[in-house]
Design an enzyme around this catalytic site. Structure first.
Site, short mmCIF file in Angstrom:
data_model
loop_
_atom_site.label_atom_id
_atom_site.label_comp_id
_atom_site.label_asym_id
_atom_site.label_seq_id
_atom_site.Cartn_x
_atom_site.Cartn_y
_atom_site.Cartn_z
N ASP A 1 24.73 42.10 36.98
CA ASP A 1 24.97 42.99 36.26
C ASP A 1 23.16 43.63 36.67
OD1 ASP A 1 23.97 44.49 34.80
OD2 ASP A 1 23.39 43.33 33.11
N ASN B 1 21.98 46.09 35.44
CA ASN B 1 21.41 47.30 34.36
C ASN B 1 20.57 46.94 33.29
OD1 ASN B 1 23.51 47.44 33.84
ND2 ASN B 1 23.20 49.85 33.24
N ASP C 1 22.89 45.52 30.64
CA ASP C 1 23.70 45.93 29.74
C ASP C 1 24.52 45.02 29.48
OD1 ASP C 1 25.52 45.54 31.93
OD2 ASP C 1 26.04 48.34 31.22
N ASP D 1 28.40 45.04 37.72
CA ASP D 1 28.19 46.54 37.91
C ASP D 1 28.13 46.75 39.33
OD1 ASP D 1 25.88 46.51 38.65
OD2 ASP D 1 25.58 47.05 36.29
N ASP E 1 41.98 47.03 44.04
CA ASP E 1 42.69 45.88 43.91
C ASP E 1 43.61 48.23 43.10
OD1 ASP E 1 44.76 44.89 41.61
OD2 ASP E 1 42.92 43.69 41.58
N ASP F 1 48.92 44.93 42.14
CA ASP F 1 49.07 43.84 41.09
C ASP F 1 50.53 44.20 40.76
OD1 ASP F 1 47.68 42.64 38.76
OD2 ASP F 1 48.41 44.42 37.71
N GLU G 1 50.87 40.62 44.55
CA GLU G 1 50.91 39.92 43.93
C GLU G 1 52.36 40.08 43.04
OE1 GLU G 1 48.75 38.60 39.59
OE2 GLU G 1 49.28 40.79 40.18
N HIS H 1 40.50 35.84 39.59
CA HIS H 1 40.90 35.43 37.94
C HIS H 1 41.96 35.53 36.83
CE1 HIS H 1 42.97 38.94 39.02
NE2 HIS H 1 43.35 39.27 37.93
N ASP H 2 42.42 34.98 36.89
CA ASP H 2 43.57 35.00 36.27
C ASP H 2 44.06 32.91 36.41
OD1 ASP H 2 44.19 37.53 35.12
OD2 ASP H 2 46.19 37.96 37.19
#
Length: 562
Positions: A24, A26, A28, A32, A101, A202, A258, A334-335
């Site tokens: 990150d 900024n 939040d 990003d 992706d 994907d 994928e 990520h899965d």
């Protein structure tokens, strides 16, 4: 065996970034694009060749960006198109390529196409999606969504149902419609002209559906399995060859699909050596519930895969694709849960050794290796104390279905399953240092940081010459230096050994022998006895002639006299 056709993407090592959790910039609490740009020097030091970004397109974020509302805009959480252009330029200047992706099995229900599609049955965009009449006052068939519940959503405005294989906010595109394909290929060309270096596609194996839309085989929860009718469908190879002809063949790209439900025979078509479709595919056999883990319900389990099962699956793919198609190599993404927690041993005593062992086992096989962010640090699964700790839609839906509604498992059991296999294990923020929130953000992170960040972080790894980071760095350097690691043929060894995963690679007069002990015990192994050669890499400084030490990995290169 004919000499393997060379390609830059076969020789590359790819690093997957999940932007929401990487860095990150900024405050939040959300990673990003400027944050990723800031960390390019770190990735250059690691030595990776390619960054693969999980989706960064505009999205209402129902499924963490895999529900796209505008393919040509950047999600506001991640920054602007100018930020993307800066990232692409900075990566290229560092010698790192960038892969996007591509999510084109479905869009968001907030995409302009779907907003038009649902307005009326005669709207020009109606057939961009899959709409069907109900059956006896219910859904058109018995299919269950991959995210739980029916795969059809009723839309009262037009008195029809639309198909969503995932979330109800992810309506499936109708690839039978030539206008859909035209729009997708035009969008892909737009990104290629911006200078990107490839696509990870994907669930690309799902773009062609069985057009009779029959009921699926009944599952234990009473729904039908949609997979036989939406995976590897009747026109999928036709569509991909058209994509290749109209877009992919015009650029020098890395392409990986994928491929849910892919078989070896199908993989040979997707990743065919003549280059008419894709470069490679992701298969899931070795990380799926069928690999010996033993599910409690559906995908949810508290067990770990057993090495002989994993070995049998990976060896099968190595041997069957040899010379016919290219393998992708991964244990983490990520899965998936963190690989050192699922396949190795994440206890403080064994975490580093087992992480290095797993990396050796993977990177020495034939195919293109993928590193998921934090894997090079030996990041581990986290701990979920309640549903409130979860952000992933798959977890939330499963909890409501199995705990709240069907009461098939207790909350305690479901949390134990989450701690084992939940996708949020991989999505906890990247652990950069020991400061608050692991240096990921100055704000409140969107998903809680794993509490072990105080000891497992990049800053600590970079100060430790024996860290997993430098081990991965060495593996990458070896791949770049030794063609046998990329192009050598694969030979399984010691296939009956219950503890040691061993194999050889062969190229010209060279042989690479690899042995990996997947246990925390010393085990007999005479694979290297009497051999004179060069130990390319090992996670132990000293070796024993007749055994492998706990989680020991060793790679020996020998050359025949000529």
């Amino acid at each position: 065996m004919a000499e393997e056709q060379k390609a830059w993407w076969k020789e590359a090592v790819i690093y997957q970034i999940y932007p929401r959790s990487f860095q990150d910039s900024n405050g939040d609490g959300i990673g990003d694009l400027p944050g990723i740009t800031r960390r390019i020097p770190y990735l250059k030091k690691l030595g990776v060749d390619v960054i693969w970004l999980s989706p960064i397109y505009q999205s209402p974020n129902d499924d963490n960006g895999y529900d796209i509302s505008d393919y040509r805009a950047i999600m506001k959480d991640f920054g602007t198109m100018a930020d993307f252009d800066t990232l692409l330029k900075t990566a290229h200047e560092a010698g790192i390529k960038l892969v996007m992706d591509l999510v084109v099995n479905h869009t968001s229900d907030e995409h302009a196409w779907f907003i038009e599609s649902r307005k009326s049955r005669t709207n020009p965009y109606r057939d961009f999606y899959i709409w069907k009449d109900g059956r006896d006052g219910k859904e058109p068939n018995n299919w269950e969504s991959y995210f739980s519940g029916p795969a059809w959503q009723y839309d009262a405005a037009t008195d029809q149902y639309y198909l969503h294989c995932f979330s109800k906010k992810q309506p499936d595109l109708n690839w039978e419609n030539t206008k859909v394909r035209d729009a997708v290929f035009d969008m892909m060309t737009w990104w290629c002209e911006k200078g990107i270096d490839g696509f990870r596609m994907d669930v690309i194996s799902m773009i062609s559906k069985d057009q009779s839309f029959p009921d699926g085989p009944l599952k234990a929860d009473g729904y039908g399995d949609l997979s036989p009718h939406v995976c590897n469908g009747p026109r999928v190879h036709e569509y991909l060859q058209e994509m290749n002809d109209r877009v992919l063949s015009h650029y020098d790209l890395l392409t990986v699909g994928e491929a849910a439900g892919v078989t070896i025979d199908e993989a040979k078509k997707y990743a065919r050596s003549d280059g008419k479709e894709l470069g490679m595919v992701f298969q899931f056999e070795h990380v799926g519930p069928e690999n010996g883990k033993g599910s409690i319900i559906d995908k949810w389990t508290t067990g770990k895969p057993q090495m002989p099962d994993v070995r049998a699956i990976l060896n099968k793919w190595q041997l069957e694709l040899e010379g016919k198609a290219w393998n992708s190599l991964y244990l983490d993404n990520h899965d998936q849960p963190r690989c050192v927690s699922m396949f190795g041993n994440d206890s403080p005593e064994w975490r580093v050794l087992s992480a290095k062992m797993l990396a050796t086992c993977l990177h020495m096989q034939k195919g293109t290796p993928y590193i998921y962010q934090g894997e090079e640090l030996g990041m581990t699964n986290t701990t979920f104390h309640s549903l409130a700790d979860c952000q992933d839609l798959e977890e939330i839906n499963a909890w409501h279905q199995y705990v709240d509604e069907q009461k098939k498992v207790t909350p305690e059991t479901m949390l134990t399953c989450f701690n084992t296999v939940a996708r949020d294990n991989a999505r906890t923020p990247m652990q950069w240092d020991a400061s608050d929130n692991a240096g990921f953000t100055d704000g409140t992170p969107w998903l809680a940081v794993n509490p072990n960040y105080k000891t497992i972080n990049a800053e600590a790894a970079l100060k430790d010459p024996d860290s997993t980071f430098y081990y991965y760095q060495k593996l990458i350097r070896l791949r770049h230096a030794y063609p046998i690691i990329v192009y050598g043929t694969f030979e399984p060894l010691l296939e009956e050994d219950p503890c040691v995963y061993a194999f050889a690679r062969h190229l010209d007069n060279e042989t690479l022998r690899v042995a990996c002990n997947w246990t925390d015990k010393e085990v007999p192994c005479t694979l290297f006895e009497g051999l004179e050669g060069e130990t390319l890499i090992s996670n132990y400084e000293q070796h024993k002639a007749d055994c492998l030490q706990p989680y020991e990995a060793r790679v020996l290169l020998t050359r025949d006299a000529r």
